[in-house]
Enzyme design. Structure first.
Site, PDB file in Angstrom:
ATOM      1  N   CYS A   2       0.835  -1.192   0.000  1.00 12.79           N
ATOM      2  CA  CYS A   2       0.000   0.000   0.000  1.00 12.79           C
ATOM      3  C   CYS A   2       0.877   1.252   0.000  1.00 12.79           C
ATOM      4  CB  CYS A   2      -0.898   0.012   1.233  1.00 12.79           C
ATOM      5  SG  CYS A   2      -1.874  -1.498   1.435  1.00 12.79           S
ATOM      6  N   ARG A  27       1.217   1.746  -6.033  1.00 10.22           N
ATOM      7  CA  ARG A  27       1.446   0.785  -4.952  1.00 10.22           C
ATOM      8  C   ARG A  27       0.153   0.120  -4.490  1.00 10.22           C
ATOM      9  NH1 ARG A  27       6.550   1.393  -2.379  1.00 10.22           N
ATOM     10  NH2 ARG A  27       5.701   0.234  -0.627  1.00 10.22           N
ATOM     11  N   TRP A  78      -3.895  -1.703  -1.258  1.00  9.38           N
ATOM     12  CA  TRP A  78      -3.913  -2.958  -1.999  1.00  9.38           C
ATOM     13  C   TRP A  78      -4.370  -4.011  -0.994  1.00  9.38           C
ATOM     14  CZ3 TRP A  78      -1.806  -7.870  -1.897  1.00  9.38           C
ATOM     15  CH2 TRP A  78      -1.855  -8.593  -3.097  1.00  9.38           C
ATOM     16  N   ASN A 104       0.864  -0.222   6.205  1.00  7.33           N
ATOM     17  CA  ASN A 104       1.280  -1.095   5.118  1.00  7.33           C
ATOM     18  C   ASN A 104       1.925  -2.313   5.762  1.00  7.33           C
ATOM     19  OD1 ASN A 104       2.086  -2.228   2.727  1.00  7.33           O
ATOM     20  ND2 ASN A 104       3.719  -0.761   2.313  1.00  7.33           N
ATOM     21  N   GLY A 105       1.480  -3.516   5.387  1.00  2.85           N
ATOM     22  CA  GLY A 105       2.025  -4.730   5.976  1.00  2.85           C
ATOM     23  C   GLY A 105       0.924  -5.670   6.388  1.00  2.85           C
ATOM     24  N   GLU A 497       9.526 -14.198 -19.444  1.00  5.16           N
ATOM     25  CA  GLU A 497       9.266 -12.783 -19.207  1.00  5.16           C
ATOM     26  C   GLU A 497       8.216 -12.245 -20.181  1.00  5.16           C
ATOM     27  OE1 GLU A 497       9.626  -8.853 -17.659  1.00  5.16           O
ATOM     28  OE2 GLU A 497       9.847 -10.875 -16.880  1.00  5.16           O
ATOM     29  N   LYS A 501       4.643 -10.615 -18.982  1.00  7.35           N
ATOM     30  CA  LYS A 501       4.204  -9.269 -19.344  1.00  7.35           C
ATOM     31  C   LYS A 501       2.802  -9.291 -19.939  1.00  7.35           C
ATOM     32  CE  LYS A 501       7.375  -6.811 -17.810  1.00  7.35           C
ATOM     33  NZ  LYS A 501       7.360  -7.782 -16.714  1.00  7.35           N
ATOM     34  N   GLU A 504       0.280  -9.987 -17.148  1.00  2.00           N
ATOM     35  CA  GLU A 504       0.162  -8.915 -16.166  1.00  2.00           C
ATOM     36  C   GLU A 504      -0.766  -7.796 -16.611  1.00  2.00           C
ATOM     37  OE1 GLU A 504       4.139  -8.254 -13.580  1.00  2.00           O
ATOM     38  OE2 GLU A 504       4.412  -8.024 -15.745  1.00  2.00           O
ATOM     39  N   HIS A 520       6.903 -32.239 -25.052  1.00  2.00           N
ATOM     40  CA  HIS A 520       6.683 -33.131 -23.910  1.00  2.00           C
ATOM     41  C   HIS A 520       5.356 -32.839 -23.210  1.00  2.00           C
ATOM     42  CE1 HIS A 520      10.755 -34.842 -24.175  1.00  2.00           C
ATOM     43  NE2 HIS A 520      11.094 -33.635 -24.577  1.00  2.00           N
ATOM     44  N   LYS A 619       2.988  -2.507  -7.346  1.00  2.00           N
ATOM     45  CA  LYS A 619       4.361  -2.426  -7.821  1.00  2.00           C
ATOM     46  C   LYS A 619       5.339  -3.146  -6.902  1.00  2.00           C
ATOM     47  CE  LYS A 619       7.737  -0.974 -10.430  1.00  2.00           C
ATOM     48  NZ  LYS A 619       7.951  -1.618 -11.737  1.00  2.00           N
TER      49      LYS A 619
END
Length: 624
Positions: A2, A27, A78, A104-105, A497, A501, A504, A520, A619
Site C-alpha cells: 500500500c 502501490r 492494496w 502497510n504490511g 518474461e 508481461k 500482467e 513433452h 508495484k
C-alpha cells in the site's frame, strides 16, 4: 504494497496528501482515504472505494469538504485482509475516535489481538488487520492516560505506539495521529519501507520517495524496529524499545521530473522507451571499453572473496527472478562458476544448503520485496556472503547486503517492470565479466563482450523504431486468449518474461517455456490460429528453434518470431517477424525482450486495459 503519505508542519496538508497519494497510486488502488486534525483538535476522515480520483472528487464535490489542517495522513490500499470496501479502507481509528492509523504490511496475530480487544468491549467495523492495530493503540493509550505515570512533556501517543507494537507479530509501516496531541505524528516500521522527508519545520512521511521529492530531497530511512516522533520543527528517532537512534540524513538520488509522465500515454511505454538511457546510465563509469575491464565500485573491496566463491545463488521474484535466470546462464558461461537461480519465496522454506563459499545475490527493483528480503536474511544467517542488485538507494536490501550494485535505472512507476529488468540483466552481465576476467575469461573475449555491451543502448533504439509494426501484430492477435512463448538457452527466461508481461497487463493467458519442452506435453494445446511467439536469433541453437517452429506451423499455430536483423531465411517460417540487431549471444536477451514488452503493451491498450495499474497487482510486494 500500500501507499502511505503523512504530513506535519506549517502548511495546509490536504493538497500535499492528495498529490502524494496520486504519486503512490501504483502501490495500490483498491481504495483510498485521508485523515486530518484541525486546529480545534477534531479528527476528520474521508474514505472511498476505487482510485484516488474518487476520493478527491468526494472531498471537493461531495458537499463535505475537509477543514484546513496542518497534520494529516493518507493511504492508498492494496487489499490483503478484507475486500475493497469503504469500511475496510484506511485510515482506521480506535472505537473512541481518538486514534487514527494508516498501515502497510500484515499483522499476523490479528485474530488473537482482535479477540482480546473484543473481550474488553471494543467494537470493530471492518475485516482488516489494521483496525485491530488502531484499536490496540487506542486501548493502550486509554490505559496510559488513566495511569498518568509519564514524565511531563512525554508524548503519550509515542508510548502507546511502542507498547502496542511489542504485542504485534508481522510487518508494518505505520503513521499514527491522535486528536489529543494535534501537533504530533508517530511513525514506525518493521518490514515495510518508510521514509521521512525533512523540510523547513515540516516532515513528509511516505512509503516511497515519489511522494516526497517534490518537497525535499533530504530524507531519513527508518530501519526495522525504529520509530520517529515528529512535530513541527523537531523530530526524534528511537527503537520501539525507546533506545535513542541517531538519524542518518541522505540525499534522494532521483529528481521530480523523473517521476512525471511527460508526453507519453502511459508510464510503461515511457519506461520501455527509456531503456537505452537507463542501460547507458547503468553502464556509465563501470565499463572501461578502452582497457577492456569492468569497474564495480560497490563490490571492488570484496573482489578477491567473490573470485574465490564456490557457488552463486541468485534469487528474486517475478521479473527479477527471470533476470536471475539469465544471470545464472551468464555466470556459468562467462565466469565459469556454479550458479543456481531460485524463487526467493521458496528459498528459506526448503531448509537450503548454504556451504562455505556461497554468495547469494538478491535481485529486486524496489529493494523491499518481502520474499527476497527474507531469503537474504536466511542466507546471511547460514553464513553466506550477500550482494544486492537493486534500483532504490537506501532500500532495505541495499542496507542489509554485504555489498551491492545499484541499477541507476531511474524511477519505475509502471507496475509491469521493463527498464529495471534490462538494467538487472546488464548488472549481472557486468558482474559475470568482472569475475570471469579474474578467473578464466581471456582478455580478448572480455574485450569483445565489453564492446558489445557498450553498443547495447544504441541497438535498443533500433528495436524501439519497430513499435508501430509490433502494435499491428498485437492488434491482430489480442483477441486470442491463449498464447505460448518459446525460446532456448538465454531466451528461455525471455520466453517466461514475455508471457508474464502479457498476463500482467492484458489479462491474456500465456505460458513461457523452453522450446524443446513443447513436445513433452504442451504441444497438445496448439490449435489453428493460436499465437506462438518464438525467440529465434542467430546463435548456437538456431537450427533447433527452426525445427520447433515447423512443429507449431504443422499444427496450425500462428507464429510470431523475434529474429536477428539480416536473417531472411526466417521469413519462410513466419509472416510476423520483428528484427533485433546482432550482438553476442549472452547479451541478446537485452534486445529480444523489448519486442515482447511492446507486444504486451500494445495488446493491453488494444483490449482497453489499464496498463500502468493492472488489476490485483501492485508495484512493490512488501508482504508475503
Amino acid at each position: 504494497m500500500c501507499g502511505i503519505v503523512a504530513y506535519v508542519g506549517r502548511k495546509i496538508c490536504q493538497p500535499l496528501l492528495i498529490e502524494g497519494l496520486k504519486r503512490l497510486e501504483y502501490r495500490g488502488y483498491d481504495s483510498a482515504g485521508i485523515a486530518v486534525i484541525d486546529e480545534a483538535g477534531q479528527m476528520h476522515i474521508r474514505r472511498a472505494v476505487g482510485r484516488i480520483s474518487v476520493l478527491e472528487d468526494s472531498i471537493n464535490n461531495g458537499g463535505n469538504p475537509l477543514p484546513d489542517a496542518k497534520i494529516g495522513m493518507a493511504h492508498t490500499r492494496w487489499a490483503t485482509h478484507g475486500a475493497p470496501t469503504e469500511a475496510n479502507a484506511h485510515p482506521h481509528t480506535s472505537d473512541d475516535g481518538h486514534i487514527a492509523v494508516v498501515h502497510n504490511g500484515i499483522i499476523e496475530n490479528y485474530v488473537v489481538l482482535k479477540k482480546f480487544l473484543t473481550d474488553k468491549g471494543h467494537t470493530f467495523k471492518s475485516q482488516t488487520d489494521t483496525e485491530v492495530l488502531a484499536m490496540l493503540i487506542g486501548d493502550v493509550y486509554a490505559d496510559l492516560k488513566e495511569q498518568n505515570h509519564l514524565p511531563p512533556g512525554t508524548s503519550l501517543l509515542s508510548r502507546a505506539v511502542q507498547a502496542a507494537l511489542h504485542q504485534v507479530e508481522g510487518t508494518y509501516g505505520i503513521a499514527v495521529a491522535c486528536k489529543d496531541e494535534p501537533d504530533t505524528l508517530v511513525v514506525a516500521r518493521k518490514g515495510s519501507p518508510l521514509i521521512i522527508g525533512i523540510g523547513a519545520d515540516e516532515y513528509i512521511v511516505a512509503s516511497d520517495a515519489s511522494a516526497i521529492v517534490e518537497h525535499t530531497t533530504q530524507v531519513v530511512y527508518l530501519n526495522d524496529n525504529e520509530m520517529a516522533v515528529l512535530k513541527p520543527g523537531s523530530f526524534r528517532t528511537t527503537t520501539i524499545d525507546d533506545i535513542s537512534v541517531s538519524p542518518v540524513i541522505s540525499e534522494l538520488e532521483n529528481k521530480l521530473e523523473e517521476y512525471e509522465l511527460g508526453d507519453y500515454e502511459h508510464f510503461m511505454l515511457k519506461e520501455i522507451f527509456e531503456q537505452p538511457t537507463a542501460v547507458a546510465n547503468c553502464l556509465r563509469g563501470r565499463v572501461d571499453a578502452r582497457e577492456g575491464r569492468i569497474v564495480l565500485g560497490g563490490v571492488s573491496d570484496m573482489g578477491r572473496d567473490l573470485v574465490r566463491a564456490r557457488r552463486f545463488v541468485l534469487t528474486g521474484q517475478g521479473t527479477a527472478w527471470h533476470a536471475g535466470l539469465i544471470g545464472d546462464y551468464m555466470l556459468e558461461d562467462i565466469a565459469k562458476v556454479p550458479t543456481e537461480c531460485t524463487y526467493a519465496s521458496e528459498f528459506r522454506y526448503r531448509n537450503p544448503i548454504v556451504e562455505e563459499g556461497t554468495v547469494l545475490v538478491a535481485i529486486s527493483q524496489s529493494g523491499e520485496t518481502a520474499d527476497t528480503l527474507a531469503a537474504l536474511r536466511e542466507a546471511k544467517d547460514k553464513g553466506a556472503m550477500t550482494l544486492g542488485v537493486v534500483n532504490v538507494v537506501g532500500s532495505t536490501i541495499a542496507r542489509e547486503t554485504d555489498a551491492g550494485i545499484y541499477l541507476h535505472a531511474g524511477p519505475e512507476i509502471g507496475v509491469a517492470s521493463t527498464k529495471a529488468f534490462t538494467c538487472q540483466c546488464t548488472v549481472l552481465a557486468m558482474l559475470s565479466l568482472f569475475l570471469g576476467r579474474r578467473k578464466l575469461t581471456s582478455q580478448h573475449q572480455t574485450q569483445e563482450l565489453i564492446e558489445a555491451l557498450s553498443n547495447i543502448p544504441n541497438q535498443m533504439k533500433e528495436v524501439l523504431e519497430q513499435s508501430s509494426q509490433i502494435a499491428e501484430y498485437a492488434r491482430k492477435f489480442c483477441d486470442k486468449e491463449n498464447w505460448l512463448f518459446l525460446g532456448r538457452g538465454y531466451h528461455y527466461p525471455i520466453a517466461l518474461e514475455g508471457a508474464l508481461k502479457l498476463k500482467e497487463i492484458s489479462y491474456i493467458h500465456a505460458e513461457g517455456m523452453p522450446a524443446a519442452e513443447m513436445k513433452h506435453g504442451p504441444i497438445a494445446l496448439i490449435s489453428k490460429g493460436m499465437p506462438v511467439v518464438f525467440i529465434a536469433t542467430k546463435g548456437t541453437q538456431y537450427d533447433k528453434v527452426i525445427s520447433n517452429i515447423e512443429e507449431v506451423r504443422a499444427r496450425g499455430g500462428e507464429v510470431i518470431v523475434v529474429a536477428t536483423r539480416g536473417d531472411t531465411q526466417i521469413q519462410r517460417y513466419s509472416d510476423h517477424v520483428v528484427y533485433v540487431p546482432h550482438t553476442l549471444e549472452p547479451l541478446q536477451p537485452l534486445l529480444t525482450v523489448m519486442p515482447l514488452q511492446l507486444l504486451a503493451y500494445h495488446a493491453a491498450v488494444a483490449r482497453g486495459c489499464n496498463v500502468d495499474k493492472p488489476r490485483n497487482l501492485a508495484k512493490s510486494v512488501t508482504v508475503e
